[in-house]
Design a protein around this motif. Sequence first.
Motif, PDB file in Angstrom:
ATOM      1  N   UNK A 156      39.480  33.344  47.456  1.00  0.00           N
ATOM      2  CA  UNK A 156      40.769  33.945  47.793  1.00  0.00           C
ATOM      3  C   UNK A 156      40.839  34.132  49.304  1.00  0.00           C
ATOM      4  N   UNK A 157      42.038  34.143  49.827  1.00  0.00           N
ATOM      5  CA  UNK A 157      42.215  34.393  51.252  1.00  0.00           C
ATOM      6  C   UNK A 157      41.954  35.877  51.537  1.00  0.00           C
ATOM      7  N   UNK A 158      41.575  36.233  52.764  1.00  0.00           N
ATOM      8  CA  UNK A 158      41.314  37.641  53.101  1.00  0.00           C
ATOM      9  C   UNK A 158      42.497  38.558  52.792  1.00  0.00           C
ATOM     10  N   UNK A 159      43.714  38.046  52.936  1.00  0.00           N
ATOM     11  CA  UNK A 159      44.897  38.868  52.676  1.00  0.00           C
ATOM     12  C   UNK A 159      44.994  39.299  51.219  1.00  0.00           C
ATOM     13  N   UNK A 160      44.395  38.531  50.319  1.00  0.00           N
ATOM     14  CA  UNK A 160      44.463  38.823  48.888  1.00  0.00           C
ATOM     15  C   UNK A 160      43.173  39.453  48.362  1.00  0.00           C
ATOM     16  N   UNK A 161      42.213  39.693  49.242  1.00  0.00           N
ATOM     17  CA  UNK A 161      40.906  40.183  48.804  1.00  0.00           C
ATOM     18  C   UNK A 161      41.006  41.533  48.104  1.00  0.00           C
ATOM     19  N   UNK A 162      41.860  42.422  48.590  1.00  0.00           N
ATOM     20  CA  UNK A 162      42.003  43.730  47.976  1.00  0.00           C
ATOM     21  C   UNK A 162      42.579  43.659  46.575  1.00  0.00           C
ATOM     22  N   UNK A 163      43.602  42.831  46.407  1.00  0.00           N
ATOM     23  CA  UNK A 163      44.212  42.672  45.085  1.00  0.00           C
ATOM     24  C   UNK A 163      43.236  42.035  44.111  1.00  0.00           C
ATOM     25  N   UNK A 164      42.474  41.059  44.595  1.00  0.00           N
ATOM     26  CA  UNK A 164      41.480  40.396  43.739  1.00  0.00           C
ATOM     27  C   UNK A 164      40.420  41.389  43.288  1.00  0.00           C
ATOM     28  N   UNK A 165      39.936  42.225  44.224  1.00  0.00           N
ATOM     29  CA  UNK A 165      38.897  43.194  43.885  1.00  0.00           C
ATOM     30  C   UNK A 165      39.419  44.240  42.904  1.00  0.00           C
ATOM     31  N   UNK A 166      40.657  44.661  43.069  1.00  0.00           N
ATOM     32  CA  UNK A 166      41.241  45.646  42.157  1.00  0.00           C
ATOM     33  C   UNK A 166      41.330  45.085  40.739  1.00  0.00           C
ATOM     34  N   UNK A 167      41.824  43.852  40.639  1.00  0.00           N
ATOM     35  CA  UNK A 167      41.932  43.237  39.317  1.00  0.00           C
ATOM     36  C   UNK A 167      40.553  42.979  38.715  1.00  0.00           C
ATOM     37  N   UNK A 168      39.602  42.628  39.542  1.00  0.00           N
ATOM     38  CA  UNK A 168      38.235  42.448  39.061  1.00  0.00           C
ATOM     39  C   UNK A 168      37.709  43.764  38.467  1.00  0.00           C
ATOM     40  N   UNK A 169      38.016  44.869  39.149  1.00  0.00           N
ATOM     41  CA  UNK A 169      37.615  46.168  38.630  1.00  0.00           C
ATOM     42  C   UNK A 169      38.222  46.437  37.263  1.00  0.00           C
ATOM     43  N   UNK A 171      39.060  44.219  35.015  1.00  0.00           N
ATOM     44  CA  UNK A 171      38.392  43.359  34.033  1.00  0.00           C
ATOM     45  C   UNK A 171      37.022  43.926  33.687  1.00  0.00           C
ATOM     46  N   UNK A 172      36.269  44.336  34.698  1.00  0.00           N
ATOM     47  CA  UNK A 172      34.926  44.869  34.469  1.00  0.00           C
ATOM     48  C   UNK A 172      34.970  46.179  33.682  1.00  0.00           C
ATOM     49  N   UNK A 173      35.966  46.995  33.975  1.00  0.00           N
ATOM     50  CA  UNK A 173      36.101  48.240  33.223  1.00  0.00           C
ATOM     51  C   UNK A 173      36.429  47.946  31.757  1.00  0.00           C
ATOM     52  N   UNK A 174      37.293  46.943  31.526  1.00  0.00           N
ATOM     53  CA  UNK A 174      37.630  46.561  30.162  1.00  0.00           C
ATOM     54  C   UNK A 174      36.410  46.035  29.413  1.00  0.00           C
ATOM     55  N   UNK A 175      35.463  45.466  30.152  1.00  0.00           N
ATOM     56  CA  UNK A 175      34.220  44.972  29.545  1.00  0.00           C
ATOM     57  C   UNK A 175      33.193  46.087  29.331  1.00  0.00           C
ATOM     58  N   UNK A 176      33.509  47.276  29.815  1.00  0.00           N
ATOM     59  CA  UNK A 176      32.584  48.379  29.665  1.00  0.00           C
ATOM     60  C   UNK A 176      31.535  48.440  30.749  1.00  0.00           C
ATOM     61  N   UNK A 177      31.719  47.710  31.840  1.00  0.00           N
ATOM     62  CA  UNK A 177      30.757  47.689  32.945  1.00  0.00           C
ATOM     63  C   UNK A 177      31.249  48.632  34.049  1.00  0.00           C
ATOM     64  N   UNK A 178      31.105  49.930  33.803  1.00  0.00           N
ATOM     65  CA  UNK A 178      31.685  50.940  34.685  1.00  0.00           C
ATOM     66  C   UNK A 178      31.130  50.871  36.105  1.00  0.00           C
ATOM     67  N   UNK A 179      29.828  50.701  36.232  1.00  0.00           N
ATOM     68  CA  UNK A 179      29.221  50.673  37.572  1.00  0.00           C
ATOM     69  C   UNK A 179      29.754  49.498  38.392  1.00  0.00           C
ATOM     70  N   UNK A 180      29.864  48.337  37.764  1.00  0.00           N
ATOM     71  CA  UNK A 180      30.395  47.161  38.463  1.00  0.00           C
ATOM     72  C   UNK A 180      31.879  47.349  38.780  1.00  0.00           C
ATOM     73  N   UNK A 181      32.590  47.993  37.867  1.00  0.00           N
ATOM     74  CA  UNK A 181      34.012  48.256  38.101  1.00  0.00           C
ATOM     75  C   UNK A 181      34.187  49.172  39.300  1.00  0.00           C
ATOM     76  N   UNK A 182      33.352  50.213  39.395  1.00  0.00           N
ATOM     77  CA  UNK A 182      33.430  51.135  40.538  1.00  0.00           C
ATOM     78  C   UNK A 182      33.188  50.392  41.846  1.00  0.00           C
ATOM     79  N   UNK A 183      32.197  49.507  41.854  1.00  0.00           N
ATOM     80  CA  UNK A 183      31.900  48.728  43.065  1.00  0.00           C
ATOM     81  C   UNK A 183      33.102  47.875  43.464  1.00  0.00           C
ATOM     82  N   UNK A 184      33.757  47.264  42.470  1.00  0.00           N
ATOM     83  CA  UNK A 184      34.925  46.426  42.760  1.00  0.00           C
ATOM     84  C   UNK A 184      36.083  47.270  43.274  1.00  0.00           C
ATOM     85  N   UNK A 185      36.314  48.429  42.648  1.00  0.00           N
ATOM     86  CA  UNK A 185      37.391  49.313  43.095  1.00  0.00           C
ATOM     87  C   UNK A 185      37.148  49.831  44.506  1.00  0.00           C
ATOM     88  N   UNK A 186      35.888  50.136  44.819  1.00  0.00           N
ATOM     89  CA  UNK A 186      35.575  50.585  46.183  1.00  0.00           C
ATOM     90  C   UNK A 186      35.885  49.490  47.205  1.00  0.00           C
TER      91      UNK A 186
END
Length: 223
Positions: A156-169, A171-186
């Motif tokens: 992804x381009x740097x301009x979209x990095x924040x949106x990508x990380x938020x959506x990744x969070x 997905x990870x939260x939906x998978x039950x991977x809370x620690x990874x989701x927190x890292x993505x949200x941060x």
Amino acid sequence: MAKALDLDEQEQLDQIKHFWKTWGNLISWVLIVVLGGYAAWNGYQYWQRSQAVKASAMYDEVERAVASGDASRVERSFADMKDKFAATQYAQQAGLLAAKSLQAQGKTDAARDALNWVAAGAADPAYRDIARLRLAALQLDAKAHDDALKTLNQAFTPAMAGLEADLRGDVLQAKGQAADAIAAYKKAWAALADTPDYRRLVQAKLNALGVDPESATAPESKK
């Protein structure tokens, strides 16, 4: 004097003949190439303008199809656009517009296909990134979590990095991977510093997971 001038003129004429005999063919070919290239460039410019006008008209048809609420018409008009003007930005815009309309009408598979097409072929990184984000969101809705992560793992381009990380969070939260989701949200929270409204949404997600990004990033006070 006249004879001398005649001799000079004859000598010059002989030199010209010799020069043309030696270099004439090369000069002719160079002129042909230059003039041919100029004509081809003008022809290409005219073709591009013509294609842009036609593509714009067909994009208008996609917009009218979307406005009509007729999913079959949307699919037909978008298929025509892909068939005739796939290389234009109008086609990428039409793909995003068609996908949004088809998704709203419950045609999820068709919407996914349109987004896949834009994501795979868009020359403009902005259209490509938007298509990937929307595709990953569809995959998340369908609980296809691994597919969503695969989509987000692409560049992804740097301009979209924040949106990508938020959506990744998400997905990870939906998978039950809370620690990874927190890292993505941060990561998303840090990348979205220039968009405070969106950043507050990410912060709310972190707060719900027991994390306060502001206190976590604040400098320690001196004792």
